[in-house]
Design a protein around this motif. Structure first.
Motif, PDB file in Angstrom:
ATOM      1  N   THR A 270       5.842  83.148 -60.182  1.00  0.00           N
ATOM      2  CA  THR A 270       6.424  84.016 -59.153  1.00  0.00           C
ATOM      3  C   THR A 270       7.453  84.945 -59.821  1.00  0.00           C
TER       4      THR A 270
ATOM      5  N   ASN B 131       9.459  86.899 -48.342  1.00  0.00           N
ATOM      6  CA  ASN B 131       8.991  88.209 -48.824  1.00  0.00           C
ATOM      7  C   ASN B 131       8.563  88.187 -50.284  1.00  0.00           C
ATOM      8  N   SER B 132       8.518  87.011 -50.911  1.00  0.00           N
ATOM      9  CA  SER B 132       8.160  86.958 -52.334  1.00  0.00           C
ATOM     10  C   SER B 132       7.654  85.561 -52.699  1.00  0.00           C
TER      11      SER B 132
ATOM     12  N   TYR C   2      21.448  75.056 -61.829  1.00  0.00           N
ATOM     13  CA  TYR C   2      20.269  75.147 -60.957  1.00  0.00           C
ATOM     14  C   TYR C   2      19.762  73.741 -60.607  1.00  0.00           C
TER      15      TYR C   2
ATOM     16  N   ARG D 285      16.458  89.381 -48.399  1.00  0.00           N
ATOM     17  CA  ARG D 285      17.492  90.428 -48.479  1.00  0.00           C
ATOM     18  C   ARG D 285      16.896  91.798 -48.750  1.00  0.00           C
ATOM     19  N   ASN D 286      15.717  91.820 -49.327  1.00  0.00           N
ATOM     20  CA  ASN D 286      15.145  93.085 -49.800  1.00  0.00           C
ATOM     21  C   ASN D 286      14.304  93.750 -48.698  1.00  0.00           C
TER      22      ASN D 286
HETATM   23  N1  LIG Z   1       8.780  79.602 -59.271  1.00  0.00           N
HETATM   24  C1  LIG Z   1       9.146  78.421 -59.729  1.00  0.00           C
HETATM   25  O1  LIG Z   1       8.841  78.055 -60.884  1.00  0.00           O
HETATM   26  C2  LIG Z   1       9.896  77.459 -58.828  1.00  0.00           C
HETATM   27  C3  LIG Z   1       9.897  76.107 -59.183  1.00  0.00           C
HETATM   28  C4  LIG Z   1      10.580  75.219 -58.373  1.00  0.00           C
HETATM   29  C5  LIG Z   1      11.250  75.654 -57.252  1.00  0.00           C
HETATM   30  N2  LIG Z   1      11.252  76.982 -56.951  1.00  0.00           N
HETATM   31  C6  LIG Z   1      11.987  77.395 -55.754  1.00  0.00           C
HETATM   32  O2  LIG Z   1      11.089  78.021 -54.881  1.00  0.00           O
HETATM   33  C7  LIG Z   1      11.810  78.874 -54.001  1.00  0.00           C
HETATM   34  C8  LIG Z   1      11.110  80.229 -53.946  1.00  0.00           C
HETATM   35  O3  LIG Z   1      11.190  80.818 -55.233  1.00  0.00           O
HETATM   36  P1  LIG Z   1      10.022  81.697 -55.863  1.00  0.00           P
HETATM   37  O4  LIG Z   1       9.595  81.036 -57.104  1.00  0.00           O
HETATM   38  O5  LIG Z   1       9.042  82.054 -54.826  1.00  0.00           O
HETATM   39  O6  LIG Z   1      10.867  82.964 -56.329  1.00  0.00           O
HETATM   40  P2  LIG Z   1      10.937  84.471 -55.792  1.00  0.00           P
HETATM   41  O7  LIG Z   1       9.588  85.062 -55.792  1.00  0.00           O
HETATM   42  O8  LIG Z   1      12.007  85.108 -56.598  1.00  0.00           O
HETATM   43  O9  LIG Z   1      11.400  84.282 -54.303  1.00  0.00           O
HETATM   44  C9  LIG Z   1      12.723  83.929 -53.964  1.00  0.00           C
HETATM   45  C10 LIG Z   1      12.902  84.298 -52.512  1.00  0.00           C
HETATM   46  O10 LIG Z   1      14.192  83.896 -52.096  1.00  0.00           O
HETATM   47  C11 LIG Z   1      14.796  84.994 -51.425  1.00  0.00           C
HETATM   48  N3  LIG Z   1      16.247  84.932 -51.570  1.00  0.00           N
HETATM   49  C12 LIG Z   1      16.974  84.771 -52.706  1.00  0.00           C
HETATM   50  N4  LIG Z   1      18.285  84.784 -52.418  1.00  0.00           N
HETATM   51  C13 LIG Z   1      18.378  84.965 -51.082  1.00  0.00           C
HETATM   52  C14 LIG Z   1      19.461  85.052 -50.184  1.00  0.00           C
HETATM   53  N5  LIG Z   1      20.738  84.993 -50.611  1.00  0.00           N
HETATM   54  N6  LIG Z   1      19.202  85.227 -48.872  1.00  0.00           N
HETATM   55  C15 LIG Z   1      17.933  85.301 -48.431  1.00  0.00           C
HETATM   56  N7  LIG Z   1      16.861  85.238 -49.229  1.00  0.00           N
HETATM   57  C16 LIG Z   1      17.088  85.074 -50.544  1.00  0.00           C
HETATM   58  C17 LIG Z   1      14.208  86.238 -52.088  1.00  0.00           C
HETATM   59  O11 LIG Z   1      14.290  87.341 -51.212  1.00  0.00           O
HETATM   60  P3  LIG Z   1      15.134  88.674 -51.610  1.00  0.00           P
HETATM   61  O12 LIG Z   1      14.624  89.088 -52.945  1.00  0.00           O
HETATM   62  O13 LIG Z   1      14.826  89.608 -50.521  1.00  0.00           O
HETATM   63  O14 LIG Z   1      16.528  88.224 -51.637  1.00  0.00           O
HETATM   64  C18 LIG Z   1      12.779  85.794 -52.286  1.00  0.00           C
HETATM   65  O15 LIG Z   1      12.030  86.021 -51.123  1.00  0.00           O
HETATM   66  C19 LIG Z   1      13.236  78.944 -54.546  1.00  0.00           C
HETATM   67  O16 LIG Z   1      14.063  78.080 -53.792  1.00  0.00           O
HETATM   68  C20 LIG Z   1      13.080  78.415 -55.965  1.00  0.00           C
HETATM   69  O17 LIG Z   1      14.268  77.846 -56.445  1.00  0.00           O
HETATM   70  C21 LIG Z   1      10.577  77.888 -57.704  1.00  0.00           C
END
Ligand SMILES: NC(=O)c1ccc[n+]([C@@H]2O[C@H](COP(=O)([O-])OP(=O)(O)OC[C@H]3O[C@@H](n4cnc5c(N)ncnc54)[C@H](OP(=O)(O)O)[C@@H]3O)[C@@H](O)[C@H]2O)c1
Length: 247
Positions: free
Chosen positions: A183, A15-16, A148, A38-39
């Motif tokens: 993001t 969802n994000s 992390y 979760r949202n």
């Molecule tokens: N953006 C970066 O720079 C980056 C770099 C390397 C790796 N990552 C990884 O990429 C993945 C996605 O992150 P993103 O950057 O797209 O961030 P994001 O936009 O904040 O998305 C995170 C997602 O994870 C979900 N989430 C978090 N806790 C959860 C839980 N307990 N149960 C179910 N869903 C949960 C959130 O949904 P809800 O809000 O509904 O909980 C949201 O959909 C993550 O694993 C992050 O560590 C990101």
């Protein structure tokens, strides 16, 4: 191109950000897609916008995961592609890390991801593909990122061990390793807009290609990992970090 028609794909955290972009591209290429998060509000918005199914489930709650997979079994049946992507990012210097801070990230990013895959096993088709979202930080030393980074190193490691355990079922597991990606995870709470802008600029300045990744370009790599084009890749990782690790 319709690389995924006839396939059922699950994207946690769909969802994000990166997960939303992956769900969108999978849908465009013909997959039936189920997202979780979760949202409720952003789940509903993504479901409407992309034409995917959305199920509220917290990956850190074992009862949620059980309900999630039971619902999937009743609605879409077997899973061809699982993107274990949900995660959170929080930073604190080593001296300030509390037990609660440590547990919060490990229970979602490590335990939650582990059981997202383990509890999927009865529902995965033999020959399925699993993609785990790690992070380039798993083998870097950045200030404030010890918890992390250690969690994401565990995720990287799981791609190897899971692949070994699932060889007989021809289930491939690989890690997707993004660098800094634009993001909502970068909407650091408690920061003013100008502090956040300065933080992002400091990050950008460290990236050799001179910009953050877009969720869409990370999603393209995620689709490669999910497709037959990566059939010879197993237990590995695909890193897209704008040169941060290698240059
Ligand atoms: N953006 C970066 O720079 C980056 C770099 C390397 C790796 N990552 C990884 O990429 C993945 C996605 O992150 P993103 O950057 O797209 O961030 P994001 O936009 O904040 O998305 C995170 C997602 O994870 C979900 N989430 C978090 N806790 C959860 C839980 N307990 N149960 C179910 N869903 C949960 C959130 O949904 P809800 O809000 O509904 O909980 C949201 O959909 C993550 O694993 C992050 O560590 C990101």
């Amino acid at each position: 191109m319709d690389r995924f028609s006839g396939k059922t794909a699950v994207v946690t955290g769909g969802n994000s950000g990166i997960g939303l972009a992956i769900a969108n591209r999978l849908r465009q290429e013909g997959a039936e897609v189920v997202i979780s998060g979760r949202n409720r509000v952003s789940l509903d918005a993504a479901a409407r916008e992309l034409g995917v199914r959305a199920i509220e489930a917290d990956v850190s709650r074992m009862d949620d995961l059980d309900r999630f997979y039971a619902t999937l079994a009743d609605t879409v049946g077997k899973i061809d592609l699982l993107y274990a992507n949900a995660g959170i990012f929080e930073a604190k210097p080593l001296a300030e890390v509390t037990e609660a801070f440590f547990d919060r990230q490990f229970v979602i990013n490590v335990k939650g991801l582990f059981f997202t895959v383990q509890k999927a096993l009865p529902h995965l088709r033999d020959g399925a593909v699993v993609v785990l979202t790690s992070s380039m930080i798993h083998d870097a030393g950045w200030p404030g990122c010890s918890v992390y980074a250690a969690g994401k190193a565990a995720v990287r490691s799981m791609a190897r061990s899971f692949s070994a355990d699932l060889l007989a079922r021809r289930i491939r597991v690989n890690a997707l390793t993004p660098g800094v990606t634009a993001t909502p995870i970068l909407d650091w709470p408690g920061m003013s807009e100008s502090e956040r802008a300065a933080g992002l600029e400091a990050l950008r300045a460290r990236i050799p290609v001179g910009r953050l990744a877009s969720p869409d370009e990370i999603a393209e790599a995620a689709l490669f990992l999910g497709s037959a084009a990566s059939a010879y890749m197993i237990g590995g990782e695909l890193r897209l970090d704008g040169g941060m690790t290698e240059l």
